[in-house]
Design a protein around this motif. Sequence first.
Motif, mmCIF file in Angstrom:
data_model
loop_
_atom_site.group_PDB
_atom_site.id
_atom_site.type_symbol
_atom_site.label_atom_id
_atom_site.label_comp_id
_atom_site.label_asym_id
_atom_site.label_seq_id
_atom_site.Cartn_x
_atom_site.Cartn_y
_atom_site.Cartn_z
ATOM 1 N N THR A 104 33.625 37.739 40.677
ATOM 2 C CA THR A 104 34.714 38.275 39.856
ATOM 3 C C THR A 104 34.172 38.884 38.576
ATOM 4 O O THR A 104 34.609 39.964 38.150
ATOM 5 C CB THR A 104 35.731 37.167 39.529
ATOM 6 O OG1 THR A 104 36.195 36.573 40.749
ATOM 7 C CG2 THR A 104 36.915 37.723 38.760
ATOM 8 N N ALA A 158 40.223 43.928 40.274
ATOM 9 C CA ALA A 158 39.214 43.016 40.824
ATOM 10 C C ALA A 158 39.794 42.184 41.964
ATOM 11 O O ALA A 158 39.183 42.057 43.039
ATOM 12 C CB ALA A 158 38.678 42.099 39.719
ATOM 13 N N TRP A 174 35.299 50.712 45.790
ATOM 14 C CA TRP A 174 35.181 49.260 45.888
ATOM 15 C C TRP A 174 36.081 48.726 47.010
ATOM 16 O O TRP A 174 35.701 47.826 47.760
ATOM 17 C CB TRP A 174 35.568 48.598 44.568
ATOM 18 C CG TRP A 174 34.565 48.805 43.478
ATOM 19 C CD1 TRP A 174 34.623 49.728 42.474
ATOM 20 C CD2 TRP A 174 33.344 48.083 43.287
ATOM 21 N NE1 TRP A 174 33.515 49.620 41.663
ATOM 22 C CE2 TRP A 174 32.719 48.627 42.138
ATOM 23 C CE3 TRP A 174 32.724 47.043 43.966
ATOM 24 C CZ2 TRP A 174 31.503 48.146 41.662
ATOM 25 C CZ3 TRP A 174 31.513 46.561 43.495
ATOM 26 C CH2 TRP A 174 30.909 47.116 42.351
ATOM 27 N N LEU A 186 32.671 42.263 39.304
ATOM 28 C CA LEU A 186 33.675 43.314 39.443
ATOM 29 C C LEU A 186 34.244 43.715 38.078
ATOM 30 O O LEU A 186 34.461 44.908 37.817
ATOM 31 C CB LEU A 186 34.804 42.846 40.365
ATOM 32 C CG LEU A 186 34.412 42.588 41.827
ATOM 33 C CD1 LEU A 186 35.592 41.990 42.594
ATOM 34 C CD2 LEU A 186 33.933 43.867 42.498
ATOM 35 N N LEU A 187 34.482 42.750 37.228
ATOM 36 C CA LEU A 187 34.978 43.065 35.893
ATOM 37 C C LEU A 187 33.928 43.827 35.089
ATOM 38 O O LEU A 187 34.254 44.748 34.335
ATOM 39 C CB LEU A 187 35.384 41.779 35.156
ATOM 40 C CG LEU A 187 36.561 40.996 35.766
ATOM 41 C CD1 LEU A 187 36.770 39.682 35.021
ATOM 42 C CD2 LEU A 187 37.839 41.825 35.747
ATOM 43 N N ASN A 233 41.637 42.890 35.904
ATOM 44 C CA ASN A 233 41.929 41.723 36.744
ATOM 45 C C ASN A 233 42.686 42.138 37.997
ATOM 46 O O ASN A 233 42.390 41.678 39.104
ATOM 47 C CB ASN A 233 42.758 40.699 35.958
ATOM 48 C CG ASN A 233 41.901 39.739 35.152
ATOM 49 O OD1 ASN A 233 40.929 39.193 35.663
ATOM 50 N ND2 ASN A 233 42.259 39.550 33.897
ATOM 51 N N LEU A 236 36.414 47.128 36.395
ATOM 52 C CA LEU A 236 37.714 46.876 37.011
ATOM 53 C C LEU A 236 38.540 45.917 36.159
ATOM 54 O O LEU A 236 37.992 45.044 35.476
ATOM 55 C CB LEU A 236 37.540 46.294 38.408
ATOM 56 C CG LEU A 236 36.720 47.119 39.411
ATOM 57 C CD1 LEU A 236 36.713 46.423 40.768
ATOM 58 C CD2 LEU A 236 37.243 48.534 39.536
#
Length: 420
Positions: free
Chosen positions: A31, A44, A102, A34-35, A41, A39
């Motif tokens: 996570t 993600a 993604w 991805l952040l 929340n 991205l």
Amino acid sequence: MRMTSVAVRRTYYLLGLGNALAASLIWGINTIFLLDAGLSNLEAFAANAFFTAGMVLFEVPTGVVADTWGRRPSFLLGTLTLAVSTALYVLLWQVGAGFWWWALVSVFIGLGFTFFSGATEAWLVDALTATGYDGEVEAVFARGQVFTGVGTLAGSVGGGYLAQFAGLGAPFVLRAGILVVMFVLAAVLMRDLGFTPDRSRGPLGEVRHIAANSVEYGWRVPAVRHLMLAAPFTGGVSIYVFYALQPHLLDLWGDPAAYGIAGLVAAITAGAQIAGGLVAPQLRRVFRRRTSGLLFAIGAGSVAVLLIGVVTNFWAVLGLIVVWGLLGSAALPLRQAYLNGLIPSRQRATILSFDSLMSSTGGVVLQPGLGRAADVWGYPATYLMSGALSLLALPFVALSRRQGAPADTATRPAPALPQA
């Protein structure tokens, strides 16, 4: 050389250990990765939802691959697909790709995992039967879970600190390399036993035949159907709870760059997985019926998730994570043995894949919604929602229990029940 039940079990443990090590290298930081890629929340968790959507789309087709071409080819395809898709994740991170890239690669990763789900478990059960294993099925699943937990523990701790000192992309690169090694090991050690693929109908005819039989022996069997209907609530909630704990723990700790702390989520879950595997045989002795153990674990685990949403102390939340992970891990071998006892060998991989599909469907629906709720109300509120949602699985498990299936108490796989 003829393979013995001991060799089958050792191969199963080795494959579980290696795959868990590879997979868990990124679990503690996925996570955050991805952040870090830019991205939100919502994006993600939407990317994670596309991963589970890939599992929904490909679960049954890849289960059919396992039932028509063999469990071993399915496993080999899984390792290659995951290695390539993991490498693509690193590429997207380096170039700062947009969300839809993604999403696309996440679907590809979901495809890779579907080659494993159902196939590995079906291979084990069939091979144990073929080699004359006369022990309890839970014992093998439970010990396999211990090995998987060891791999997860090593991967999650190592991946978290590797990311902290070598960059967020390093665990993904190492994961791809380990998957290549697993491909070689499976090619050498894994053999389909107690199962002969039937390709006489041709690819499309075989798909229709197996899909029809899977509905007959799976969805139309009440005990199986109700257990599958519980899966979206348990599986969908679990995947959100796990991945959201990474940033939530960092918030409680107060340092958003402490990736090693984020890795504790996967490490604690892995430790609970090991302990759960050891506890599972004892849990079966406490509950004569497997469904009784499942009802207890789901109910108590839901309460633990609700408390995570209320408690603000970092160390207390760690304790609740241990409880949640231990309950889920101890119940898993019971569920595996129960479900395998309800279905015949020919359709086993496909039906197990369909069960995984149901779990993934919950993730597709729940993850984006809970991710958006986290953006608006924060992570604690989403844990209250998650705990309430997981409680909805209890009535379905109770309905499965009411069918009085022999597999609920038997020590070995039982014949499938008649359709409704």
